[in-house]
Write an enzyme that holds these catalytic residues in place. Structure first.
Site, PDB file in Angstrom:
ATOM      1  N   GLY A 261      -9.926  14.781  -4.172  1.00 20.12           N
ATOM      2  CA  GLY A 261     -10.170  14.215  -2.894  1.00 20.12           C
ATOM      3  C   GLY A 261     -10.142  12.749  -2.883  1.00 20.12           C
TER       4      GLY A 261
ATOM      5  CG  ASN B 247     -19.239  15.363  -4.703  1.00 25.34           C
ATOM      6  OD1 ASN B 247     -18.014  15.803  -5.224  1.00 25.34           O
ATOM      7  ND2 ASN B 247     -19.384  15.240  -3.546  1.00 25.34           N
TER       8      ASN B 247
ATOM      9  CG  HIS C  49     -11.134  18.623  -2.202  1.00 22.54           C
ATOM     10  ND1 HIS C  49     -12.340  18.842  -1.996  1.00 22.54           N
ATOM     11  CD2 HIS C  49     -11.083  17.752  -3.217  1.00 22.54           C
ATOM     12  CE1 HIS C  49     -13.156  18.029  -2.990  1.00 22.54           C
ATOM     13  NE2 HIS C  49     -12.193  17.517  -3.509  1.00 22.54           N
ATOM     14  CG  ASP C  50      -9.379  19.312  -6.955  1.00 25.88           C
ATOM     15  OD1 ASP C  50     -10.412  19.234  -6.284  1.00 25.88           O
ATOM     16  OD2 ASP C  50      -9.230  18.641  -8.080  1.00 25.88           O
ATOM     17  CB  THR C  51     -13.619  21.346  -4.859  1.00 24.48           C
ATOM     18  OG1 THR C  51     -13.576  20.353  -5.690  1.00 24.48           O
ATOM     19  CG2 THR C  51     -14.969  22.215  -5.059  1.00 24.48           C
TER      20      THR C  51
ATOM     21  N   GLY D 239      -1.823  17.611 -14.953  1.00 31.02           N
ATOM     22  CA  GLY D 239      -1.157  18.517 -13.603  1.00 31.02           C
ATOM     23  C   GLY D 239      -0.682  19.712 -14.137  1.00 31.02           C
ATOM     24  NE  ARG D 240      -3.481  22.869 -14.462  1.00 29.05           N
ATOM     25  CZ  ARG D 240      -4.043  24.221 -14.478  1.00 29.05           C
ATOM     26  NH1 ARG D 240      -3.894  24.651 -15.652  1.00 29.05           N
ATOM     27  NH2 ARG D 240      -4.606  24.671 -13.645  1.00 29.05           N
TER      28      ARG D 240
ATOM     29  CB  ALA E 100      -9.178  12.865 -12.488  1.00 31.14           C
TER      30      ALA E 100
END
Length: 493
Positions: free
Chosen positions: A82, A301, A240-242, A16-17, A13
């Site tokens: 997400g 969450n 989803h990053d998680t 970024g990489r 959020a």
């Protein structure tokens, strides 16, 4: 299969990489090649993601990696936050900029949905905790606003799927990111179309989700030319990053562990084979999201380090620049348990004026508001650790078993003060690391898709062999128990 060189695009959020992962001899090495900020834009009173800028940065990152790599690249994977999505027309055109989940249009949407379908029925099918940011309520907002974009759209693509589309021209929806929407049947792992039809939402926009680790397709020819690379396969990891982060949790064997994917949000939970959908999981507002290997991430969450990030942004705007190490050091020196807040209190969700929001919460709950930077940050961290305590206790209650170890992965795992507070508050051993769990899970899921690794157990074996962990043992049990009682009292009012 020899050395594998795999690219992870990890979008959070805030930033970024682009990361190059080299997998050889059962060990993974990471090399961050490009970093960039992720700054939303406000247009006509609404908050949007700057998708053209993000896509441009990803291409810059790929170009850097391609130009600096002497050997071929074997895959590219993208993970993001997400719930957010873009709409694509029949002719392939992107319809508008994707909305940001913190946009004000979502306010009050859950209640409007419950007027048509009960909260119990929505949870009973989807197993997803109710949050106004969920895709379900974003679509409700568009429907009630009679957005012409819905009529013009042919396909809804979640953020990583949308970026995959821009790279390949292929419209593919990945399971883990789809599950964050609160529109997927948790047990069937298919769209909950009867539910969506009751709500009047357009199911024609949805594609059947594919498993994490699906090859989407090769890079488009124009992207290859622009970035100076060949037809590299784009692979959907845990989009989803998680989901990618949890895949990289270095656990083994027993089911006595839980995880915290720690960053802007804290996602705390366990990995299961089947969803947990009952009165308790609904009452406690837990969620059943999809994971790599078809797993269920049964989790909560939690607002996470967002409060600290927003405080830092506020102080920076006022001319006071603190890095996170300085903020943590100031918090460490501040008085313990001077003030506590419910980190998931609704006003904290929106950006802006976070120190004043914290002070207002304290005044309204008859506590003395924090008087300086260190006290404010300590309030945030202690309150977060106490939220973890409450969460793990509820997990144990619902699962009917004890959890002995908490794995903390992600960027928040660098905060040693919070890690120790978590061990103390929860009375559990904390194992912190790896910090780069999301990109690690992304890369190793790509390796699984290519047949280099077999399954989640293989992925976690590589993680344990490649990255060190730090252990924190609990102490100060009495003080934290007293603070927990105070927190419980605050949440009752």
């Amino acid at each position: 299969m020899g050395t594998q060189r795999l690219v992870a695009f990890d979008l959070g959020a805030e930033s970024g990489r682009a990361i190059l992962g080299t997998l050889t001899g059962g060990k993974l090495k990471l090399d961050v090649r490009h970093r960039f900020s992720n700054t939303p834009v406000r247009l006509n009173g609404h908050l949007h993601w700057n998708l053209p800028s993000l896509f441009a940065e990803l291409k810059i990152g790929l170009g850097k990696i391609a130009s600096e790599s002497r050997a071929a690249l074997h895959g590219i994977g993208i993970d993001t936050w997400g719930v957010d999505f873009g709409l694509v027309a029949k002719n392939g055109e992107l319809l508008g900029l994707p909305y940001h989940y913190r946009d004000g249009r979502n306010e009050g949407m859950p209640q409007k949905a419950f007027a048509k379908v009960s909260r119990q029925e929505i949870f009973g099918v989807t197993g997803i905790q109710v949050m106004q940011i969920n895709t379900l309520y974003q679509l409700m907002a568009m429907k009630l606003d009679r957005s012409p974009l819905l009529e013009a759209a042919q396909t809804l693509l979640f953020t990583p799927d949308l970026l995959n589309y821009l790279f390949t021209g292929q419209r593919v929806t990945e399971y883990s990111i789809a599950s964050t929407s609160q529109m997927l049947d948790a047990a069937k792992k298919q769209w909950a179309k009867p539910l969506l039809e009751k709500l009047g939402l357009p199911t024609r926009l949805l594609q059947r989700p594919v498993p994490s680790g699906t090859v989407v397709g090769p890079l488009r020819g124009d992207i290859q030319e622009e970035c100076g690379c060949g037809p590299i396969p784009v692979i959907a990891p845990g989009g989803h990053d998680t989901a990618s982060a949890v895949a990289a949790v270095p656990a083994q064997g027993a089911n006595d562990w839980c995880y915290i994917s720690s960053g802007t949000w804290s996602l705390m939970g366990v990995e299961l084979d089947r969803p947990v959908i009952n009165e308790l999981s609904q009452k406690y507002n837990f969620t059943n999201e999809g994971g790599v290997g078809g797993k269920i991430r049964f989790l909560k969450n939690i607002m996470g380090l967002w409060l600290v990030q927003e405080c830092r942004r506020h102080w920076l705007a006022q001319g006071d620049e603190y890095d996170y190490a300085t903020l943590t050091n100031l918090a460490d020196k501040a008085q313990p348990f001077a003030a506590l807040v419910d980190v998931d209190d609704a006003p904290f969700l929106s950006p802006g004026q976070m120190p004043e929001k914290i002070a207002r919460y304290c005044r309204q709950s008859r506590q003395k508001a924090p008087q300086n930077v260190g006290a404010t940050v300590r309030c945030c961290l202690e309150s977060l650790a106490l939220t973890y305590r409450n969460t793990v206790q509820r997990l144990e209650e619902m699962l009917g078993r004890s959890l002995q170890v908490i794995h903390i992965v992600g960027g928040g795992g660098q905060n040693e003060l919070l890690n120790q507070m978590t061990a103390d508050a929860c009375g559990k051993t904390v194992l912190a690391g790896p910090v780069e769990a999301t990109s690690i899970g992304n890369i190793l899921t790509q390796a699984m898709a290519l047949g280099v690794l077999s399954d989640l157990a293989d992925i976690r074996k590589v993680v344990r062999a490649s990255f060190p962990l730090k252990t924190y043992e609990p102490k100060n049990a009495a003080a934290w128990a007293e603070a927990a009682a105070r927190m419980h009292s605050l949440q009752q009012h």
